[in-house]
Design an enzyme around this catalytic site. Structure first.
Site, PDB file in Angstrom:
ATOM      1  N   TRP A 130      45.242  36.103  46.841  1.00  0.00           N
ATOM      2  CA  TRP A 130      46.294  36.482  46.591  1.00  0.00           C
ATOM      3  C   TRP A 130      46.145  38.166  46.678  1.00  0.00           C
ATOM      4  CZ3 TRP A 130      49.544  39.347  41.868  1.00  0.00           C
ATOM      5  CH2 TRP A 130      50.825  39.651  43.014  1.00  0.00           C
ATOM      6  N   ASP A 212      46.944  31.061  37.673  1.00  0.00           N
ATOM      7  CA  ASP A 212      48.080  32.278  37.684  1.00  0.00           C
ATOM      8  C   ASP A 212      49.102  30.598  38.252  1.00  0.00           C
ATOM      9  OD1 ASP A 212      49.821  33.698  39.069  1.00  0.00           O
ATOM     10  OD2 ASP A 212      48.058  34.644  39.814  1.00  0.00           O
ATOM     11  N   LYS A 247      59.996  34.357  41.255  1.00  0.00           N
ATOM     12  CA  LYS A 247      60.338  32.719  42.354  1.00  0.00           C
ATOM     13  C   LYS A 247      60.553  31.487  41.699  1.00  0.00           C
ATOM     14  CE  LYS A 247      58.076  35.529  44.109  1.00  0.00           C
ATOM     15  NZ  LYS A 247      56.110  35.512  44.681  1.00  0.00           N
TER      16      LYS A 247
END
Ligand SMILES: Cc1ncc(COP(=O)(O)O)c(C=O)c1O
Length: 398
Positions: A130, A212, A247
């Site tokens: 990311w 993560d 999310k």
């Protein structure tokens, strides 16, 4: 004072969003933006979230400060979502968690903690990872190194190369950043067998894993998506976990996530957690309250929890359905390239294997927007735009 400053280039993904917005083509498709979209192309507020917000509006009595680590209700919820309600680590009080402004806030505090407290701080990240991982760790003075991950030749995982690099170069005390599931940007996940090998290696080399977890529930399900994380957590002495609720609760702008730390004993974790508290204080003093209140209200109310679980499952199913549709329609169209690998990827993102030239043709000739790397947001596809997308891909691929 500021005359010497030069403007830095903006995020190319933001430029893509603007270009899509200004494109008059009624057939335009946005596969660039990093948010979930439903079958109408909207990023909806979940019903469970709306209901929790209605409850909170009635119940909330004060807007006073909530404290450095957030609301006391929050940590147990984060811990049981990540580790399971039966976790021995929780029972042994070897984990502590702070509420943070999104997953980004969690990563930033983790980076500051690592940068200030570990000798010669260095973090290993996947190639690619990311985009924001790099500036977050760099700004905290943590050296960044990459391990091989994505194989453009097979559109798969370079696990052997990953291990070879880590075996040759990782040193005791280094941090190893792993994506729990739904790897961003590739969509290619570590399999359970890989987590086992990595767990042995973390133990053997004495590394600090930082996991993560930004998409729990978007890959195969809430439990399945953290199976590897749980396997590792149960076996290693120390771990950091940065999780995001942006999310899976669809509360992106409320900025809600958590930073959890696991250590060998409850005393050790309490000591380390007090230092994490100092990093939080120096960053933003304390986290915003609303998103976390939504999360714990849902998780503490059985009907809302059940509704949320269904809503997460529906988002997950829709993404996996779209992957299947894309792959089978491309195969039926007689496309020269085999895209079957897209079915093996998980989460919203997919490295499509399209070249930058093909991506530009899709953008310029068909108004289909995705990152230059070929990363697509699968959730941007719908039953309505799928045939147009497939036709366009066939044309640019040949
Ligand atoms: C891998 C990864 N980690 C962390 C985050 C941060 O999420 P948040 O919006 O909660 O800060 C994202 C968001 O895109 C992500 O993809």
């Amino acid at each position: 004072m500021f005359k010497h400053l030069q403007a830095v280039p903006g995020d190319p993904l933001l430029a893509l969003i603007i270009a899509h917005k200004n494109d008059p083509n009624p057939k335009k498709i946005d596969l660039g933006v990093g948010v979930y979209k439903d079958s109408s192309g909207n990023t909806p507020i979940l019903n469970s979230v709306k209901k929790a917000e209605a409850l909170l509006l009635k119940q909330e009595e004060s807007k006073s400060y909530i404290g450095i680590n957030g609301a006391p209700e929050f940590a147990p919820i984060v811990q049981s979502l990540l580790l399971g309600t039966d976790s021995q680590i929780i029972k042994d009080k070897r984990i502590q968690s702070a509420q943070t402004p999104g997953g980004t806030g969690a990563l930033k505090v983790a980076a500051d903690f690592i940068g200030a407290n570990l000798p010669n701080p260095k973090i290993w990240v996947s190639d690619p990872t990311w985009g924001n991982h790099l500036p977050i760790f760099k700004s905290a003075g943590v050296e960044i190194a990459t391990y091989p991950y994505y194989d453009p030749a097979t559109n798969g995982l370079r696990f052997d190369d990953l291990m070879t690099t880590l075996r040759a170069e990782a040193k005791a005390g280094d941090t190893l950043l792993l994506h729990a599931c739904c790897h961003n940007p590739t969509g290619i996940d570590l399999q359970f067998e890989h987590w086992k090998v990595l767990t042995d290696f973390v133990l053997e080399r004495d590394l600090l894993p930082l996991v993560d977890a930004a998409y729990q529930g978007f890959g195969d399900g809430l439990e399945q998506d953290v199976a590897g994380l749980r396997y590792m957590a149960e076996r290693v002495p120390n771990m950091l976990i940065a999780n995001s609720f942006s999310k899976n609760f669809g509360i992106y702008r409320e900025r809600c996530g958590g930073l959890s730390i696991i250590a060998e004993t409850s005393t050790e974790v309490a000591n380390a957690f007090s230092i994490i508290g100092m990093a939080i204080r120096a960053n933003y003093s304390m986290p915003p309250a609303h998103g976390a209140a939504v999360v714990y209200t849902i998780m503490q109310t059985p009907e809302l929890k059940a509704e949320w679980e269904q809503e997460v499952a529906a988002m997950c199913d829709r993404i996996n359905y779209l992957r299947d549709q894309l792959v089978s329609k491309l195969a039926q169209s007689g496309c020269k390239k085999d895209f079957a690998f897209i079915k093996d990827q998980r989460g919203m993102f997919s490295y499509s294997g399209l070249t930058v030239e093909q991506v530009h043709r899709l953008r310029n000739e068909f108004s289909i927007y995705m990152a230059d790397t070929g990363r697509m947001n699968v959730a941007g596809m719908t039953d309505e735009n799928m045939d147009y997308l497939v036709e366009a891909i066939v044309q640019v691929v040949g």
